[in-house]
Every structure is written in C-alpha cells, then in structure tokens.
Scaffold this active site. Structure first.
Site, PDB file in Angstrom:
ATOM      1  CG  HIS A   1      -1.924  -1.018   1.362  1.00 35.22           C
ATOM      2  ND1 HIS A   1      -2.061  -1.803   2.480  1.00 35.22           N
ATOM      3  CD2 HIS A   1      -2.888  -1.421   0.496  1.00 35.22           C
ATOM      4  CE1 HIS A   1      -3.070  -2.649   2.314  1.00 35.22           C
ATOM      5  NE2 HIS A   1      -3.589  -2.451   1.118  1.00 35.22           N
TER       6      HIS A   1
ATOM      7  CE  LYS B   1     -13.740  -6.263   1.632  1.00 31.94           C
ATOM      8  NZ  LYS B   1     -12.652  -5.670   0.870  1.00 31.94           N
TER       9      LYS B   1
ATOM     10  NE  ARG C   1      -2.856  -7.155  -4.229  1.00 36.51           N
ATOM     11  CZ  ARG C   1      -3.640  -7.438  -3.231  1.00 36.51           C
ATOM     12  NH1 ARG C   1      -3.115  -7.733  -2.070  1.00 36.51           N
ATOM     13  NH2 ARG C   1      -4.940  -7.444  -3.364  1.00 36.51           N
TER      14      ARG C   1
ATOM     15  CB  SER D   1      -4.200  -6.746   4.480  1.00 38.10           C
ATOM     16  OG  SER D   1      -3.705  -5.543   3.975  1.00 38.10           O
TER      17      SER D   1
HETATM   18  P1  ADP Z   1      -9.926  -3.479  -0.431  1.00 35.50           P
HETATM   19  O1  ADP Z   1     -10.701  -4.193   0.618  1.00 35.50           O
HETATM   20  O2  ADP Z   1     -10.506  -2.180  -0.842  1.00 35.50           O
HETATM   21  O3  ADP Z   1      -9.513  -4.304  -1.611  1.00 35.50           O
HETATM   22  P2  ADP Z   1      -7.180  -3.452   0.447  1.00 35.50           P
HETATM   23  O4  ADP Z   1      -6.654  -2.733   1.625  1.00 35.50           O
HETATM   24  O5  ADP Z   1      -7.011  -4.924   0.415  1.00 35.50           O
HETATM   25  O6  ADP Z   1      -8.670  -2.995   0.369  1.00 35.50           O
HETATM   26  O7  ADP Z   1      -6.548  -2.852  -0.872  1.00 35.50           O
HETATM   27  C1  ADP Z   1      -6.713  -1.529  -1.252  1.00 35.50           C
HETATM   28  C2  ADP Z   1      -6.115  -1.358  -2.625  1.00 35.50           C
HETATM   29  O8  ADP Z   1      -4.712  -1.566  -2.534  1.00 35.50           O
HETATM   30  C3  ADP Z   1      -6.633  -2.359  -3.662  1.00 35.50           C
HETATM   31  O9  ADP Z   1      -6.686  -1.718  -4.919  1.00 35.50           O
HETATM   32  C4  ADP Z   1      -5.586  -3.438  -3.677  1.00 35.50           C
HETATM   33  O10 ADP Z   1      -5.516  -4.080  -4.942  1.00 35.50           O
HETATM   34  C5  ADP Z   1      -4.339  -2.601  -3.418  1.00 35.50           C
HETATM   35  N1  ADP Z   1      -3.293  -3.395  -2.785  1.00 35.50           N
HETATM   36  C6  ADP Z   1      -3.380  -4.209  -1.724  1.00 35.50           C
HETATM   37  N2  ADP Z   1      -2.186  -4.770  -1.452  1.00 35.50           N
HETATM   38  C7  ADP Z   1      -1.327  -4.304  -2.382  1.00 35.50           C
HETATM   39  C8  ADP Z   1       0.055  -4.535  -2.682  1.00 35.50           C
HETATM   40  N3  ADP Z   1       0.798  -5.389  -2.004  1.00 35.50           N
HETATM   41  N4  ADP Z   1       0.591  -3.881  -3.723  1.00 35.50           N
HETATM   42  C9  ADP Z   1      -0.158  -3.040  -4.454  1.00 35.50           C
HETATM   43  N5  ADP Z   1      -1.452  -2.786  -4.264  1.00 35.50           N
HETATM   44  C10 ADP Z   1      -2.035  -3.403  -3.236  1.00 35.50           C
END
Ligand code: ADP
Length: 173
Positions: free
Chosen positions: A23, A47, A96, A134
């Site tokens: 992130h 969630k 990703r 995450s």
């Molecule tokens: P959500 O529940 O909205 O998907 P996340 O916190 O899992 O929330 O992810 C938020 C955004 O960040 C999403 O677009 C996800 O694809 C991106 N994201 C999550 N992990 C990574 C990572 N390791 N590298 C790049 N983008 C990421």
C-alpha cells in the site's frame, strides 16, 4: 474526460487492514502523479476487520507522516459519493496480479456506471511487493510468522498484540 481537474487530487480508498509495504508503495507512486492524495479507509463491517477504522487510520498516518500532500481519513458508504463530496474525480487502486484484475475491473466499471465523471487509475507496485496481501499476512501473523518484510515495525507489533488477543478470546485460548 480530458479534464485537468483530474491532475490535482486523487483518492486511494481501501480497507488497509492493516497497511502494508505494498500500500505504501502505491501511495508514493500516486503522490508522484498527484499533488494531493487522500488515503481513505472504508467502514466495511461485513469484512470483519482485524483493526478498527481508527486504528487503521492511525497506522496509515504514521506510515505517511513524511510524505507531503497525503491526508488520511475514513469514509462510509459508496466511495464515488465520498469522492463527489470531496470534489475529487480520480480513484487510485493497486493491481498486484492478474487475480486482482477481475474484481478491480468490475468495481471500476460499476463505479463508472454510477458516477461517470470519476475515473479509476491503476498503479502497479514494485514487484517485490506484488504478492503481499493484508489477508494473507493476518494468517501468517496468526501462526506466529515473521512479518517484518511486509509491514512497518509498528504495524507488525500491533498485529502481534491484536492476533494474540484474538487467540486468547474465551473458548479459543
Ligand atoms: P480493499 O478491501 O478495498 O480491496 P485493500 O486494503 O485490500 O482494500 O486494498 C486496497 C487497494 O490496494 C486495492 O486496490 C488493492 O488491490 C491494493 N493493494 C493491496 N495490497 C497491495 C500490494 N501489495 N501492492 C499493491 N497494491 C495493493
């Protein structure tokens, strides 16, 4: 389309439960393009998050404290409604792997249908972060694995405490 308003501000919405180095990489990339970035933590009780919204906001604020022009906040409801209220036309999402693509594509097109003036821009992290999620980190943390390569030290500490609390709930411990 083709509106320069797009270039001023963007919103990076997500669960951030918790913030990872992936992130943070996306936040830095988005900041290279947009002078102002709002990192917006979604209230998404279905969630079943590990961290409360305020805990997630606090960790993100710490993670972005040295990046100028980043504001961290939370929002409820549809992200496009939140974006309209903030007068922002661009949403940032991270991509990703191909596995992210289908869900992200559906979401971006649904958002476009609901709010045609809002564009979604996808950014790819450095490949060394492209497998971090995450969700998986919570599982690794729950099993006692080392998370130091994936999250900032204070996030790792907070995860250990929280996951230990979870393990020690009556009936589990
Ligand atoms: P959500 O529940 O909205 O998907 P996340 O916190 O899992 O929330 O992810 C938020 C955004 O960040 C999403 O677009 C996800 O694809 C991106 N994201 C999550 N992990 C990574 C990572 N390791 N590298 C790049 N983008 C990421």
């Amino acid at each position: 389309m083709g509106n320069l308003r797009y270039l001023q501000k963007a919103i990076y919405p997500g669960s951030f439960d918790p913030v990872t180095l992936g992130h943070i990489d996306i936040i830095k990339r988005a900041k290279e393009i947009f002078p102002e970035l709002i990192v917006a933590v979604a209230h998404n009780p279905q969630k079943k998050p590990l961290f409360s919204v305020s805990e997630r906001v606090r960790m993100l604020k710490k993670a972005t404290a040295l990046i100028k022009g980043v504001k961290v906040t939370d929002f409820s409801g549809l992200v496009v409604d939140y974006a309209r209220r903030q007068k922002v036309n661009v949403l940032i999402r991270g991509l990703r792997m191909i596995s992210d693509f289908e869900y992200e594509f559906q979401m971006a097109l649904t958002n476009r249908k609901i709010a045609g003036s809002i564009e979604t821009i996808f950014l790819m992290p450095n490949e060394s972060y492209s497998y971090i999620s995450s969700k998986l980190l919570k599982e690794v943390g729950f099993m006692g694995g080392d998370l130091s390569c994936f999250v900032p030290p204070y996030v790792e500490k907070a995860m250990k405490i929280k996951l230990h609390e979870d393990k020690c709930r009556p009936g589990i411990c």
